[in-house]
Write a protein that holds these residues in place. Structure first.
Motif, PDB file in Angstrom:
ATOM      1  N   ARG A 114      30.806  59.996 -12.374  1.00  0.00           N
ATOM      2  CA  ARG A 114      32.003  60.820 -12.430  1.00  0.00           C
ATOM      3  C   ARG A 114      33.245  59.967 -12.641  1.00  0.00           C
ATOM      4  O   ARG A 114      33.333  58.848 -12.169  1.00  0.00           O
ATOM      5  CB  ARG A 114      32.144  61.646 -11.146  1.00  0.00           C
ATOM      6  CG  ARG A 114      31.038  62.692 -11.005  1.00  0.00           C
ATOM      7  CD  ARG A 114      31.237  63.565  -9.783  1.00  0.00           C
ATOM      8  NE  ARG A 114      32.592  64.107  -9.705  1.00  0.00           N
ATOM      9  CZ  ARG A 114      33.076  65.067 -10.483  1.00  0.00           C
ATOM     10  NH1 ARG A 114      32.313  65.567 -11.418  1.00  0.00           N
ATOM     11  NH2 ARG A 114      34.310  65.504 -10.335  1.00  0.00           N
ATOM     12  N   CYS A 115      34.192  60.541 -13.377  1.00  0.00           N
ATOM     13  CA  CYS A 115      35.431  59.826 -13.670  1.00  0.00           C
ATOM     14  C   CYS A 115      36.600  60.780 -13.394  1.00  0.00           C
ATOM     15  O   CYS A 115      37.200  61.331 -14.317  1.00  0.00           O
ATOM     16  CB  CYS A 115      35.449  59.352 -15.121  1.00  0.00           C
ATOM     17  SG  CYS A 115      36.923  58.414 -15.590  1.00  0.00           S
ATOM     18  N   GLU A 116      36.865  61.005 -12.100  1.00  0.00           N
ATOM     19  CA  GLU A 116      37.920  61.936 -11.735  1.00  0.00           C
ATOM     20  C   GLU A 116      39.252  61.511 -12.351  1.00  0.00           C
ATOM     21  O   GLU A 116      39.619  60.344 -12.326  1.00  0.00           O
ATOM     22  CB  GLU A 116      38.047  62.022 -10.213  1.00  0.00           C
ATOM     23  CG  GLU A 116      36.861  62.689  -9.540  1.00  0.00           C
ATOM     24  CD  GLU A 116      37.068  62.852  -8.052  1.00  0.00           C
ATOM     25  OE1 GLU A 116      38.093  62.353  -7.536  1.00  0.00           O
ATOM     26  OE2 GLU A 116      36.223  63.487  -7.404  1.00  0.00           O
ATOM     27  N   SER A 117      39.944  62.487 -12.915  1.00  0.00           N
ATOM     28  CA  SER A 117      41.209  62.224 -13.596  1.00  0.00           C
ATOM     29  C   SER A 117      42.360  62.801 -12.793  1.00  0.00           C
ATOM     30  O   SER A 117      42.273  63.899 -12.245  1.00  0.00           O
ATOM     31  CB  SER A 117      41.196  62.846 -14.993  1.00  0.00           C
ATOM     32  OG  SER A 117      42.486  62.828 -15.565  1.00  0.00           O
ATOM     33  N   ILE A 198      37.632  69.243  -8.373  1.00  0.00           N
ATOM     34  CA  ILE A 198      36.928  70.431  -7.913  1.00  0.00           C
ATOM     35  C   ILE A 198      36.969  71.499  -9.003  1.00  0.00           C
ATOM     36  O   ILE A 198      37.820  71.461  -9.903  1.00  0.00           O
ATOM     37  CB  ILE A 198      37.526  71.016  -6.603  1.00  0.00           C
ATOM     38  CG1 ILE A 198      38.957  71.495  -6.832  1.00  0.00           C
ATOM     39  CG2 ILE A 198      37.468  70.005  -5.475  1.00  0.00           C
ATOM     40  CD1 ILE A 198      39.549  72.227  -5.623  1.00  0.00           C
ATOM     41  N   PHE A 199      36.056  72.460  -8.914  1.00  0.00           N
ATOM     42  CA  PHE A 199      36.029  73.596  -9.842  1.00  0.00           C
ATOM     43  C   PHE A 199      36.271  74.866  -9.038  1.00  0.00           C
ATOM     44  O   PHE A 199      35.645  75.081  -7.993  1.00  0.00           O
ATOM     45  CB  PHE A 199      34.673  73.683 -10.548  1.00  0.00           C
ATOM     46  CG  PHE A 199      34.618  74.753 -11.614  1.00  0.00           C
ATOM     47  CD1 PHE A 199      34.972  74.450 -12.918  1.00  0.00           C
ATOM     48  CD2 PHE A 199      34.224  76.041 -11.303  1.00  0.00           C
ATOM     49  CE1 PHE A 199      34.941  75.432 -13.904  1.00  0.00           C
ATOM     50  CE2 PHE A 199      34.187  77.025 -12.277  1.00  0.00           C
ATOM     51  CZ  PHE A 199      34.549  76.709 -13.582  1.00  0.00           C
ATOM     52  N   VAL A 200      37.183  75.700  -9.528  1.00  0.00           N
ATOM     53  CA  VAL A 200      37.550  76.918  -8.802  1.00  0.00           C
ATOM     54  C   VAL A 200      37.448  78.127  -9.727  1.00  0.00           C
ATOM     55  O   VAL A 200      37.962  78.101 -10.849  1.00  0.00           O
ATOM     56  CB  VAL A 200      38.986  76.825  -8.243  1.00  0.00           C
ATOM     57  CG1 VAL A 200      39.344  78.104  -7.484  1.00  0.00           C
ATOM     58  CG2 VAL A 200      39.138  75.605  -7.338  1.00  0.00           C
ATOM     59  N   VAL A 223      26.344  69.474 -12.345  1.00  0.00           N
ATOM     60  CA  VAL A 223      26.850  68.112 -12.559  1.00  0.00           C
ATOM     61  C   VAL A 223      27.386  67.501 -11.274  1.00  0.00           C
ATOM     62  O   VAL A 223      27.930  66.391 -11.281  1.00  0.00           O
ATOM     63  CB  VAL A 223      27.941  68.078 -13.656  1.00  0.00           C
ATOM     64  CG1 VAL A 223      27.409  68.598 -14.971  1.00  0.00           C
ATOM     65  CG2 VAL A 223      29.181  68.856 -13.232  1.00  0.00           C
ATOM     66  N   GLY A 224      27.242  68.226 -10.167  1.00  0.00           N
ATOM     67  CA  GLY A 224      27.673  67.692  -8.879  1.00  0.00           C
ATOM     68  C   GLY A 224      29.138  67.891  -8.562  1.00  0.00           C
ATOM     69  O   GLY A 224      29.700  67.183  -7.723  1.00  0.00           O
ATOM     70  N   LEU A 225      29.759  68.873  -9.214  1.00  0.00           N
ATOM     71  CA  LEU A 225      31.175  69.153  -8.979  1.00  0.00           C
ATOM     72  C   LEU A 225      31.298  70.195  -7.873  1.00  0.00           C
ATOM     73  O   LEU A 225      30.701  71.277  -7.959  1.00  0.00           O
ATOM     74  CB  LEU A 225      31.809  69.683 -10.264  1.00  0.00           C
ATOM     75  CG  LEU A 225      33.320  69.951 -10.285  1.00  0.00           C
ATOM     76  CD1 LEU A 225      34.098  68.689  -9.974  1.00  0.00           C
ATOM     77  CD2 LEU A 225      33.725  70.502 -11.653  1.00  0.00           C
ATOM     78  N   LEU A 264      40.378  68.857  -1.631  1.00  0.00           N
ATOM     79  CA  LEU A 264      41.187  67.820  -2.270  1.00  0.00           C
ATOM     80  C   LEU A 264      41.514  66.680  -1.306  1.00  0.00           C
ATOM     81  O   LEU A 264      41.659  65.528  -1.718  1.00  0.00           O
ATOM     82  CB  LEU A 264      42.477  68.413  -2.828  1.00  0.00           C
ATOM     83  CG  LEU A 264      42.339  69.355  -4.037  1.00  0.00           C
ATOM     84  CD1 LEU A 264      43.709  69.853  -4.486  1.00  0.00           C
ATOM     85  CD2 LEU A 264      41.621  68.668  -5.196  1.00  0.00           C
ATOM     86  N   ASN A 265      41.603  66.995  -0.025  1.00  0.00           N
ATOM     87  CA  ASN A 265      41.967  65.982   0.966  1.00  0.00           C
ATOM     88  C   ASN A 265      40.777  65.220   1.552  1.00  0.00           C
ATOM     89  O   ASN A 265      40.965  64.324   2.373  1.00  0.00           O
ATOM     90  CB  ASN A 265      42.746  66.632   2.121  1.00  0.00           C
ATOM     91  CG  ASN A 265      44.153  67.024   1.718  1.00  0.00           C
ATOM     92  OD1 ASN A 265      44.671  66.549   0.705  1.00  0.00           O
ATOM     93  ND2 ASN A 265      44.776  67.884   2.502  1.00  0.00           N
ATOM     94  N   ASP A 266      39.577  65.573   1.146  1.00  0.00           N
ATOM     95  CA  ASP A 266      38.388  64.964   1.757  1.00  0.00           C
ATOM     96  C   ASP A 266      37.372  64.576   0.685  1.00  0.00           C
ATOM     97  O   ASP A 266      36.516  65.375   0.287  1.00  0.00           O
ATOM     98  CB  ASP A 266      37.764  65.943   2.755  1.00  0.00           C
ATOM     99  CG  ASP A 266      36.718  65.297   3.650  1.00  0.00           C
ATOM    100  OD1 ASP A 266      36.157  64.263   3.250  1.00  0.00           O
ATOM    101  OD2 ASP A 266      36.458  65.832   4.741  1.00  0.00           O
ATOM    102  N   ALA A 267      37.462  63.330   0.217  1.00  0.00           N
ATOM    103  CA  ALA A 267      36.563  62.861  -0.833  1.00  0.00           C
ATOM    104  C   ALA A 267      35.110  62.873  -0.377  1.00  0.00           C
ATOM    105  O   ALA A 267      34.197  63.152  -1.173  1.00  0.00           O
ATOM    106  CB  ALA A 267      36.967  61.452  -1.268  1.00  0.00           C
TER     107      ALA A 267
END
Length: 296
Positions: A114-117, A198-200, A223-225, A264-267
């Motif tokens: 994963r390459c979080e942007s 994240i996906f919403v 994909v593990g999102l 968002l606050n908890d990787a």
């Protein structure tokens, strides 16, 4: 004998065609029927069928009559649709109904590195229609900004609600937070999943109609999102709250904002939920397994 129906027309489903149907599926051109009378009556007579099963791959239901021995439900047909059949058609058909979930190509939608942007904190994809609940997502973003949370939300899709949603973004002064882009080729969607944190997709029930399980939710999970959606019929069959995704009350921007903030606050939580989500899809929504089940 099985008849496969999709979007009101008979067609191959999940890679099954005339060459490998082995007598289990009848494939007809789009204009070969126009009514349930043809399906349940003339069709059985034409092909000298004693029994007929139907695979419905969308949420529209054809009236069924005597001679229909079973219904296998795919795509938007899950327990909610099964209950709908029981109410509208009768408990006899209900008892003969089996839910077959639509599948995901779990090899194609695999959790690559994963390459979080920083440009995509929240990703949402779907037709811009009321049932997708994008207005609630936009309002949730406003609440998060009010609480000092910096974020970027990307909505990808087109539809009749686009003008309204863009006006809402402007009215709430969120142009630097929420962006709507036109759909991209499906081959490029996986790259977007890989960039998002994240996906919403805050699905809402409109006029009591059951909603299926959107492909984008299952793909994102594959994909593990980590995903956030709403606790409505069928969606709750896909996501177990707090384990492989997050469910909130529908049409509730406040609840949606809280779940988004939590992820968002908890990787670590994002990673754990994403891993469980992938496992759920491989176990229960793998397209190859469903094709095999249908063939049997």
């Amino acid at each position: 004998t099985w008849l496969t129906i999709k979007d009101g027309m008979v067609m191959a489903s999940a890679g099954v065609d005339e060459s490998n149907a082995k007598g289990k599926i009848i494939l007809l051109p789009k204009d070969s029927f126009s009514s349930a009378e043809f399906l349940s009556g003339k069709l059985m007579k034409k092909f000298k069928l004693k029994n007929l099963g139907i695979l419905i791959t969308d949420s529209r239901l054809f009236p069924l009559r005597a001679g229909i021995v079973g219904v296998a439900l795919g795509y938007a047909g899950f327990r909610g649709i099964k209950d709908y059949i029981g109410e509208k058609i009768g408990r006899d058909i209900y008892k003969k109904t089996t839910a077959i979930y639509h599948g995901v190509n779990t090899e194609r939608f695999a959790p690559d590195v994963r390459c979080e942007s920083a440009e995509i904190d929240i990703l949402s994809i779907g037709s811009l229609i009321k049932v997708k609940g994008f207005d609630y997502l936009i309002r949730a973003c406003e609440l998060l900004r009010q609480r000092g949370i910096r974020l970027k939300c990307l909505i990808v899709g087109r539809g009749p609600e686009k003008e309204y949603l863009e006006e809402l973004i402007a009215h709430l002064n969120l142009r630097d937070v929420v962006e709507i882009k036109d759909p991209i080729p499906h081959d490029n969607v996986k790259e977007l999943y890989g960039k998002a944190r994240i996906f919403v997709l805050p699905i809402a029930v409109i006029d009591g109609a059951p909603h299926g399980i959107p492909n984008v939710l299952t793909e994102a999970m594959a994909v593990g999102l980590p995903v956030v959606s709403c606790d409505v019929p069928n969606i709750s069959e896909l996501i177990e709250h707090g384990k492989d995704g997050m469910l909130v009350k529908e049409k509730d921007p406040e609840a949606l904002a809280e779940s988004i903030k939590e992820l968002l606050n908890d990787a670590n939580k994002r990673a754990a939920i994403g891993q469980m989500a992938r496992g759920k899809i491989v176990k229960e929504f793998d397209a190859r397994k469903h094709i095999q089940r249908f063939a049997e």
